[in-house]
Design a protein around this motif. Structure first.
Motif, PDB file in Angstrom:
ATOM      1  N   ASP A  68       0.841  -1.193   0.000  1.00 39.25           N
ATOM      2  CA  ASP A  68       0.000   0.000   0.000  1.00 39.25           C
ATOM      3  C   ASP A  68       0.879   1.247   0.000  1.00 39.25           C
ATOM      4  O   ASP A  68       1.795   1.364   0.830  1.00 39.25           O
ATOM      5  N   TYR A  69       0.599   2.169  -0.906  1.00 38.63           N
ATOM      6  CA  TYR A  69       1.355   3.419  -0.988  1.00 38.63           C
ATOM      7  C   TYR A  69       0.394   4.592  -1.098  1.00 38.63           C
ATOM      8  O   TYR A  69      -0.588   4.547  -1.846  1.00 38.63           O
ATOM      9  N   SER A  70       0.691   5.659  -0.378  1.00 35.52           N
ATOM     10  CA  SER A  70      -0.163   6.840  -0.385  1.00 35.52           C
ATOM     11  C   SER A  70      -0.041   7.611  -1.691  1.00 35.52           C
ATOM     12  O   SER A  70       1.034   7.729  -2.277  1.00 35.52           O
ATOM     13  N   ILE A  71      -1.164   8.169  -2.111  1.00 40.56           N
ATOM     14  CA  ILE A  71      -1.210   9.028  -3.288  1.00 40.56           C
ATOM     15  C   ILE A  71      -0.792  10.431  -2.859  1.00 40.56           C
ATOM     16  O   ILE A  71      -1.284  10.957  -1.859  1.00 40.56           O
ATOM     17  N   ALA A  72       0.113  11.042  -3.626  1.00 37.05           N
ATOM     18  CA  ALA A  72       0.706  12.316  -3.212  1.00 37.05           C
ATOM     19  C   ALA A  72       0.155  13.527  -3.948  1.00 37.05           C
ATOM     20  O   ALA A  72       0.578  14.651  -3.657  1.00 37.05           O
ATOM     21  N   ASN A  73      -0.752  13.327  -4.885  1.00 38.35           N
ATOM     22  CA  ASN A  73      -1.200  14.465  -5.688  1.00 38.35           C
ATOM     23  C   ASN A  73      -2.709  14.646  -5.611  1.00 38.35           C
ATOM     24  O   ASN A  73      -3.400  13.972  -4.846  1.00 38.35           O
ATOM     25  N   GLN A  74      -3.220  15.576  -6.427  1.00 42.39           N
ATOM     26  CA  GLN A  74      -4.628  15.931  -6.424  1.00 42.39           C
ATOM     27  C   GLN A  74      -5.417  15.102  -7.438  1.00 42.39           C
ATOM     28  O   GLN A  74      -4.885  14.702  -8.481  1.00 42.39           O
ATOM     29  N   PRO A  75      -6.705  14.865  -7.190  1.00 42.90           N
ATOM     30  CA  PRO A  75      -7.510  14.033  -8.087  1.00 42.90           C
ATOM     31  C   PRO A  75      -7.649  14.572  -9.506  1.00 42.90           C
ATOM     32  O   PRO A  75      -7.899  13.814 -10.431  1.00 42.90           O
ATOM     33  N   ASP A  76      -7.490  15.879  -9.689  1.00 41.01           N
ATOM     34  CA  ASP A  76      -7.719  16.454 -11.014  1.00 41.01           C
ATOM     35  C   ASP A  76      -6.445  16.586 -11.857  1.00 41.01           C
ATOM     36  O   ASP A  76      -6.457  17.232 -12.902  1.00 41.01           O
ATOM     37  N   GLU A  77      -5.356  15.959 -11.446  1.00 35.82           N
ATOM     38  CA  GLU A  77      -4.091  16.133 -12.156  1.00 35.82           C
ATOM     39  C   GLU A  77      -3.849  15.117 -13.281  1.00 35.82           C
ATOM     40  O   GLU A  77      -2.869  15.224 -14.014  1.00 35.82           O
ATOM     41  N   GLY A  78      -4.709  14.101 -13.389  1.00 39.84           N
ATOM     42  CA  GLY A  78      -4.610  13.194 -14.516  1.00 39.84           C
ATOM     43  C   GLY A  78      -3.591  12.084 -14.388  1.00 39.84           C
ATOM     44  O   GLY A  78      -3.333  11.356 -15.344  1.00 39.84           O
TER      45      GLY A  78
END
Length: 261
Positions: free
Chosen positions: A62-72
């Motif tokens: 499991d790895y955390s997502i580091a960016n925003q949902p709208d960045e593609g």
């Protein structure tokens, strides 16, 4: 690929293939991995959540997502544990164009949009990834209260994305970034010395943090760091329901856990 931002509904579960579109070094041990999902994928996530990666023949991690949902794309900060396992595979073997299965999102350590006070982000090591996402979501949404991010590492050579956070400080007058390292020195490297909890306690006791008792705190990192930080926040009077934490763990994926610092 367009990744849908979250709405009022819970993030939808997803299982499918992801493609590596970029990989670069953030430190000598931490790499930034960016993935793309197939066009039209029914995938939604909230900043601060994590994804389960099925890498080669290794147990899922499991790895955390580091960016925003709208960045593609999906960005991860992955530290090589040096044991020849999944993290080493990512560091030395995984290449742009490679594909593997992913599943998620998981995790409830996400921005509480109904909160109307200051925000505290406290990160240890690659725990920076989810906290970065949460902090950026708040700033981009026009948060007017103080937003502060404490980033703790063992030594200054483990710090990363300093220019990125300096740019955020320049863009948002209500944001402050506080790097902390065991060998930090305010004058020689601009970094607070000691543990991240030391810097946090010092600022709380000096009334450096505006309206601390009205803050919402988000914490991520290795278990000992998370436990110490949560204990400190409670001791200083922050209500438990205002503290949101994710502790990273080593080894195969477990519900509500992460790969690590």
């Amino acid at each position: 690929m367009a990744i849908s931002p979250h709405n009022k509904d819970h993030a939808l579960p997803f299982r499918g293939r992801a493609k590596v579109i970029a990989k670069d070094a953030l430190t000598s041990q931490v790499c930034r991995l960016r993935l793309e999902l197939p066009e039209g994928s029914a995938f939604r996530f909230k900043a601060g959540q994590y994804l389960r990666l099925y890498l080669s023949t290794f147990e899922p991690r499991d790895y955390s997502i580091a960016n925003q949902p709208d960045e593609g794309f999906l960005e991860f900060h992955i530290r090589d544990q040096g044991d020849g396992g999944a993290s080493s595979f990512v560091q030395y073997e995984l290449q742009p164009g490679d594909e593997f299965d992913v599943e998620g999102p998981f995790g409830a350590c996400t921005l509480r949009p109904d909160h109307t006070g200051p925000i505290l982000g406290i990160a240890g090591g690659t725990g920076l990834a989810p906290i970065k996402g949460i902090i950026e979501e708040a700033l981009r949404a026009g948060w007017h209260h103080e937003v502060r991010l404490y980033f703790g590492v063992r030594s200054t050579d483990e710090l990363y994305m300093l220019d990125h956070f300096a740019a955020l400080e320049a863009e948002f007058s209500n944001f402050r970034f506080v790097p902390v390292a065991g060998d930090g020195h305010r004058l020689t490297n601009g970094c607070r010395p000691g543990l991240v909890t030391d810097a946090l306690a010092e600022d709380i006791n000096a009334a450096e943090l505006c309206a601390f008792s009205k803050s919402e705190a988000y914490v991520a990192g290795p278990p000992a760091m998370v436990d110490a930080t949560v204990a400190l926040l409670k001791e200083q009077g922050l209500p438990e329901n205002k503290i949101h934490a994710d502790a990273f763990t080593l080894g195969p994926a477990l519900p509500q856990s992460h790969d690590s610092f």
